[in-house]
Write a protein that holds these residues in place. Structure first.
Motif, PDB file in Angstrom:
ATOM      1  N   ASP A 224     -36.944   8.045  17.547  1.00  0.00           N
ATOM      2  CA  ASP A 224     -37.152   9.492  17.615  1.00  0.00           C
ATOM      3  C   ASP A 224     -37.855  10.003  16.363  1.00  0.00           C
ATOM      4  O   ASP A 224     -38.739  10.873  16.436  1.00  0.00           O
ATOM      5  CB  ASP A 224     -35.812  10.213  17.787  1.00  0.00           C
ATOM      6  CG  ASP A 224     -35.235  10.062  19.183  1.00  0.00           C
ATOM      7  OD1 ASP A 224     -35.990   9.676  20.102  1.00  0.00           O
ATOM      8  OD2 ASP A 224     -34.026  10.314  19.350  1.00  0.00           O
ATOM      9  N   VAL A 225     -37.459   9.476  15.208  1.00  0.00           N
ATOM     10  CA  VAL A 225     -38.103   9.867  13.956  1.00  0.00           C
ATOM     11  C   VAL A 225     -39.588   9.511  13.993  1.00  0.00           C
ATOM     12  O   VAL A 225     -40.461  10.320  13.623  1.00  0.00           O
ATOM     13  CB  VAL A 225     -37.412   9.175  12.766  1.00  0.00           C
ATOM     14  CG1 VAL A 225     -38.281   9.241  11.507  1.00  0.00           C
ATOM     15  CG2 VAL A 225     -36.055   9.822  12.486  1.00  0.00           C
ATOM     16  N   LEU A 226     -39.914   8.316  14.447  1.00  0.00           N
ATOM     17  CA  LEU A 226     -41.313   7.884  14.513  1.00  0.00           C
ATOM     18  C   LEU A 226     -42.100   8.705  15.513  1.00  0.00           C
ATOM     19  O   LEU A 226     -43.278   9.012  15.291  1.00  0.00           O
ATOM     20  CB  LEU A 226     -41.375   6.397  14.852  1.00  0.00           C
ATOM     21  CG  LEU A 226     -40.828   5.461  13.760  1.00  0.00           C
ATOM     22  CD1 LEU A 226     -40.696   4.041  14.287  1.00  0.00           C
ATOM     23  CD2 LEU A 226     -41.717   5.495  12.526  1.00  0.00           C
ATOM     24  N   HIS A 227     -41.468   9.090  16.612  1.00  0.00           N
ATOM     25  CA  HIS A 227     -42.146   9.980  17.555  1.00  0.00           C
ATOM     26  C   HIS A 227     -42.471  11.314  16.899  1.00  0.00           C
ATOM     27  O   HIS A 227     -43.484  11.943  17.213  1.00  0.00           O
ATOM     28  CB  HIS A 227     -41.273  10.202  18.780  1.00  0.00           C
ATOM     29  CG  HIS A 227     -41.251   9.057  19.733  1.00  0.00           C
ATOM     30  ND1 HIS A 227     -40.266   8.878  20.666  1.00  0.00           N
ATOM     31  CD2 HIS A 227     -42.102   8.009  19.901  1.00  0.00           C
ATOM     32  CE1 HIS A 227     -40.520   7.784  21.375  1.00  0.00           C
ATOM     33  NE2 HIS A 227     -41.625   7.236  20.913  1.00  0.00           N
ATOM     34  N   GLY A 228     -41.601  11.755  15.997  1.00  0.00           N
ATOM     35  CA  GLY A 228     -41.875  12.991  15.280  1.00  0.00           C
ATOM     36  C   GLY A 228     -43.049  12.868  14.330  1.00  0.00           C
ATOM     37  O   GLY A 228     -43.732  13.853  14.031  1.00  0.00           O
TER      38      GLY A 228
END
Length: 236
Positions: free
Chosen positions: A225-229
């Motif tokens: 999720d962090v990387l998608h952000g």
């Protein structure tokens, strides 16, 4: 009561402007050069396996695209003795950036076996600067002139340096960006995944405290999720 009014469309997999379409009309990054700088000191042992799996899943989503990747470990592994402050990192995939499958293969070498000094400021300076005299023995990164450069640091420690780099001096090296693919006047896209209590070491470098992202919880889903952000390939 409880209604959500239309807003300008942004790249977030939602119909922000309420017209029945998702992420329409947005211009994506055609090519991204993304370098992951991973702290491999002993205190990262509780995070490393989840980071490995998350980076592999994330890279898998971008396989077959024109995006390229780099994987850098800092500090150098203990088996690279003695510790050399002039080479405080190991660039596993470089200096030439690689495709997603090659990045996934390189992730197998990521452990938590680094020396105890984590010079994260020095690492970002080397990645973002075309001239770091005290790192003259390290190769130049092969940033492409037709790709947007991203630097993502993953560390649980406060920012450190072995060469007197300060937050202010580092901010001056990333803004404006001097790398080949940057839009004139833009800053380098720097994101830092760390304990949020370390945010004040980085907000001047990232340009936005919102680009300092929580390293907790240490789960694969959270890191994906962090990387998608940071970058999501959905607005093509």
């Amino acid at each position: 009561v409880g209604s959500v009014d239309p807003e300008p469309e942004v790249c977030d997999m939602r119909d922000n402007d309420c017209d029945g379409s998702i992420d329409e009309g947005l211009t994506p990054h055609a090519r991204v050069d993304m370098v992951f700088a991973v702290d491999i000191s002993g205190s990262m042992c509780s995070y490393i396996s989840a980071i490995q799996a998350a980076l592999a899943r994330y890279a898998g989503e971008l396989a077959g695209t024109e995006h390229l990747f780099g994987l850098l470990l800092f500090p150098t592994p203990i088996n690279n003795v003695p510790y050399d402050p002039e080479e405080p990192m190991v660039f596993l995939t470089g200096p030439v950036l690689v495709d997603a499958p090659t990045l996934v293969s390189a992730l197998a070498a990521v452990g938590c076996n680094g020396w105890g000094t984590e010079p994260s400021y020095d690492v970002v300076l080397w990645l973002a600067s075309r001239s770091s005299p005290w790192l003259s023995s390290m190769p130049q990164i092969g940033w492409r002139s037709n790709a947007d450069p991203f630097i993502i640091v993953l560390t649980d420690e406060e920012a450190q340096t072995g060469h007197g780099v300060t937050e202010q001096s580092l901010a001056g090296s990333v803004d404006p960006c001097m790398l080949p693919g940057c839009t004139p006047g833009a800053r380098v896209d720097v994101y830092v995944v760390t304990a949020l209590m370390n945010a004040l070491y980085w907000d001047g470098v990232t340009g936005d405290v919102g680009r300092v992202l929580d390293i907790e919880p240490a789960t694969v889903d959270h890191y994906v999720d962090v990387l998608h952000g940071v970058f999501r390939e959905v607005c093509r």
